[in-house]
Design a protein around this motif. Structure first.
Motif, short mmCIF file in Angstrom:
data_model
loop_
_atom_site.label_atom_id
_atom_site.label_comp_id
_atom_site.label_asym_id
_atom_site.label_seq_id
_atom_site.Cartn_x
_atom_site.Cartn_y
_atom_site.Cartn_z
N LYS A 9 0.85 -1.21 0.00
CA LYS A 9 0.00 0.00 0.00
C LYS A 9 0.87 1.24 0.00
O LYS A 9 0.61 2.20 -0.72
CB LYS A 9 -0.88 0.02 1.26
CG LYS A 9 -2.16 -0.74 1.10
CD LYS A 9 -3.06 -0.42 2.31
CE LYS A 9 -4.00 -1.57 2.56
NZ LYS A 9 -4.54 -1.59 3.90
N ALA A 10 1.93 1.22 0.82
CA ALA A 10 2.82 2.38 0.90
C ALA A 10 3.57 2.57 -0.42
O ALA A 10 3.70 3.70 -0.91
CB ALA A 10 3.81 2.20 2.05
N ALA A 11 4.02 1.46 -1.00
CA ALA A 11 4.75 1.56 -2.27
C ALA A 11 3.82 2.09 -3.36
O ALA A 11 4.22 2.94 -4.19
CB ALA A 11 5.31 0.19 -2.67
N VAL A 141 4.91 -2.31 -19.92
CA VAL A 141 5.06 -3.60 -19.23
C VAL A 141 3.73 -3.88 -18.53
O VAL A 141 3.14 -2.96 -17.94
CB VAL A 141 6.21 -3.49 -18.19
CG1 VAL A 141 6.26 -4.72 -17.30
CG2 VAL A 141 7.54 -3.27 -18.90
N PRO A 142 3.21 -5.12 -18.58
CA PRO A 142 1.95 -5.41 -17.90
C PRO A 142 2.01 -5.00 -16.42
O PRO A 142 3.05 -5.13 -15.76
CB PRO A 142 1.80 -6.93 -18.03
CG PRO A 142 2.66 -7.31 -19.18
CD PRO A 142 3.77 -6.30 -19.25
N CYS A 143 0.87 -4.51 -15.93
CA CYS A 143 0.86 -3.77 -14.64
C CYS A 143 1.21 -4.62 -13.42
O CYS A 143 2.02 -4.19 -12.58
CB CYS A 143 -0.50 -3.13 -14.45
SG CYS A 143 -0.90 -2.01 -15.80
N THR A 144 0.62 -5.81 -13.28
CA THR A 144 0.93 -6.61 -12.07
C THR A 144 2.41 -7.03 -12.07
O THR A 144 3.10 -6.84 -11.06
CB THR A 144 -0.03 -7.82 -11.96
OG1 THR A 144 -1.37 -7.32 -11.93
CG2 THR A 144 0.24 -8.63 -10.70
N PRO A 145 2.93 -7.58 -13.18
CA PRO A 145 4.37 -7.90 -13.20
C PRO A 145 5.26 -6.68 -12.94
O PRO A 145 6.27 -6.78 -12.24
CB PRO A 145 4.58 -8.44 -14.62
CG PRO A 145 3.24 -9.01 -15.00
CD PRO A 145 2.24 -8.09 -14.38
N VAL A 148 5.29 -6.16 -9.30
CA VAL A 148 6.15 -7.16 -8.64
C VAL A 148 7.61 -6.70 -8.72
O VAL A 148 8.34 -6.72 -7.72
CB VAL A 148 5.98 -8.55 -9.33
CG1 VAL A 148 7.07 -9.52 -8.87
CG2 VAL A 148 4.59 -9.13 -9.06
N MET A 149 8.01 -6.25 -9.90
CA MET A 149 9.42 -5.83 -10.08
C MET A 149 9.72 -4.60 -9.24
O MET A 149 10.81 -4.46 -8.69
CB MET A 149 9.70 -5.55 -11.56
CG MET A 149 9.62 -6.77 -12.45
SD MET A 149 10.67 -8.15 -11.92
CE MET A 149 12.29 -7.54 -12.30
N TYR A 150 8.76 -3.70 -9.14
CA TYR A 150 8.95 -2.49 -8.33
C TYR A 150 9.25 -2.88 -6.88
O TYR A 150 10.18 -2.37 -6.26
CB TYR A 150 7.69 -1.62 -8.42
CG TYR A 150 7.82 -0.27 -7.75
CD1 TYR A 150 8.21 0.85 -8.48
CD2 TYR A 150 7.57 -0.11 -6.38
CE1 TYR A 150 8.33 2.09 -7.87
CE2 TYR A 150 7.69 1.12 -5.77
CZ TYR A 150 8.07 2.23 -6.52
OH TYR A 150 8.20 3.46 -5.91
N LEU A 151 8.45 -3.81 -6.35
CA LEU A 151 8.64 -4.24 -4.96
C LEU A 151 9.97 -4.96 -4.78
O LEU A 151 10.66 -4.77 -3.78
CB LEU A 151 7.48 -5.14 -4.51
CG LEU A 151 6.10 -4.47 -4.44
CD1 LEU A 151 5.03 -5.48 -4.04
CD2 LEU A 151 6.11 -3.30 -3.46
N PRO A 273 -2.32 -3.67 -4.43
CA PRO A 273 -2.41 -2.21 -4.67
C PRO A 273 -1.46 -1.71 -5.76
O PRO A 273 -1.66 -0.63 -6.31
CB PRO A 273 -1.99 -1.61 -3.31
CG PRO A 273 -2.08 -2.72 -2.33
CD PRO A 273 -1.94 -4.00 -3.06
N MET A 274 -0.43 -2.51 -6.08
CA MET A 274 0.55 -2.06 -7.07
C MET A 274 -0.02 -2.03 -8.49
O MET A 274 0.39 -1.22 -9.32
CB MET A 274 1.79 -2.97 -7.09
CG MET A 274 2.59 -2.98 -5.82
SD MET A 274 3.13 -1.34 -5.31
CE MET A 274 4.25 -0.89 -6.62
#
Ligand code: NDP
Length: 291
Positions: A9-11, A141-145, A148-151, A273-274
């Motif tokens: 959520k914070a990210a 880039v597809p949003c969920t992947p 994941v990479m951001y986290l 939330p990402m």
């Protein structure tokens, strides 16, 4: 050892704040306000909720949203015609066709009709194809992947040479995550329903991304001590203590895994939330590319 809990959520709030600042700066500079068109076909209640959440998120960061709803009885041609009309509309920077489409509709053909410049969901075959090729950059880039990479990047100094295991090989999560990890120079193993000795394979992972859709399948003793665990799974399990009669759990048995992992995402509040945050970021990027 108790793992660091990765706060999705914070990210996501961080990404949204960046997008809001980017939109404001753009508009102040006299450029157009970014716009996202949503296309909803039929009356699937979950899809209605997702579209509503995306529109609300757009409003919060100053992105204009244009909602298009077609009846369940709409023809393939009607849906594709709408997409083509939106391709031509200069106010629209991103087109999001909410999946799944009604039974009998050719999803691939609809996604193919979206202009690659407006494919903010990143599902156009050309975008996925570019992701799979060395030295090629996908437009989006597809949003969920992407989330994941951001986290992962936020929680690891580098992914280079890291042993990564991806559970699941779907077009929307597992496969694009694996391709992104390869691009980041991780050593990647992709697992699926025919993988043998799954716990053993998973135990080798310094980074584990679980996207199988099986409630709490990954047990604590499958996790390598200190591993970073990203749980994409969102599964409903019956729970009479909850007002709605169920609760959401991931693909990883969180309570066990957090005692072994170095860092782990909770469900809910991790990857979930990402996804929308990355959609907003892609829409702003699309507007920036359009000028
Ligand atoms: P799919 O059903 O499309 O894919 C599941 C994958 O897991 C397949 O590759 C399948 O293998 C594999 N699999 C299934 N069972 C097993 C098993 N017992 N052992 C090993 N592998 C297995 O799911 P999605 O990728 O669409 O979604 C995965 C999860 O992520 C779901 O819980 C979904 O709700 C969630 N999700 C969350 C999002 C978010 O947080 N924003 C967004 C999208 C999804 P095979 O290929 O062999 O069939």
């Amino acid at each position: 050892m108790t793992a660091k809990i990765i706060d999705g959520k914070a990210a996501a709030a961080e990404v949204r704040a960046d997008v809001a600042a980017g939109v404001e700066a753009r508009v102040k500079a006299g450029k157009s306000r970014p716009g996202l068109a949503t296309v909803l076909v039929g009356e699937n209640p979950a899809s209605q909720v997702y579209v509503h959440m995306k529109q609300k998120a757009c409003a919060e960061v100053g992105i204009e949203s244009f909602g298009h709803v077609l009846p369940e009885t709409a023809t393939q041609e009607e849906v594709e015609d709408l997409v083509r009309k939106l391709n031509e509309d200069p106010q629209v920077n991103g087109i999001l066709v909410q999946l799944p489409l009604p039974k009998g509709m050719d999803e691939e053909k609809v996604l193919n009709a979206i202009s690659i410049e407006k494919d903010v969901d990143g599902f156009h075959p050309l975008n996925i194809g570019r992701l799979a090729q060395k030295g090629r950059t996908p437009q989006f880039v597809p949003c969920t992947p992407d989330g994941v990479m951001y986290l992962l990047k936020k929680n690891l100094p580098t992914l280079e040479g890291v042993e990564a295991v991806v559970l699941g090989r779907s077009n929307i999560v597992g496969m694009p995550v694996a391709l992104l990890l390869v691009e980041a120079n991780a050593t990647v193993t992709i697992c699926h329903s025919r993988t043998k000795n799954l716990p053993e394979v998973v135990r080798k992972a310094d980074v584990l991304v679980a996207a199988v859709g099986r409630a709490e399948m990954v047990k604590g003793d499958w996790i390598k001590p200190g591993a970073v665990v990203i749980d994409v799974g969102t599964n409903r399990v019956d729970d009479a203590t909850k007002k709605r009669g169920y609760r959401l759990v991931g693909d990883v048995a969180f309570d066990e895994a957090k005692e072994v992992a170095g860092a782990i995402t909770p469900v809910p509040g991790g990857v979930g939330p990402m996804t929308i945050a990355m959609l907003l970021r892609n829409t702003l990027r699309s507007a920036e590319m359009a000028g």
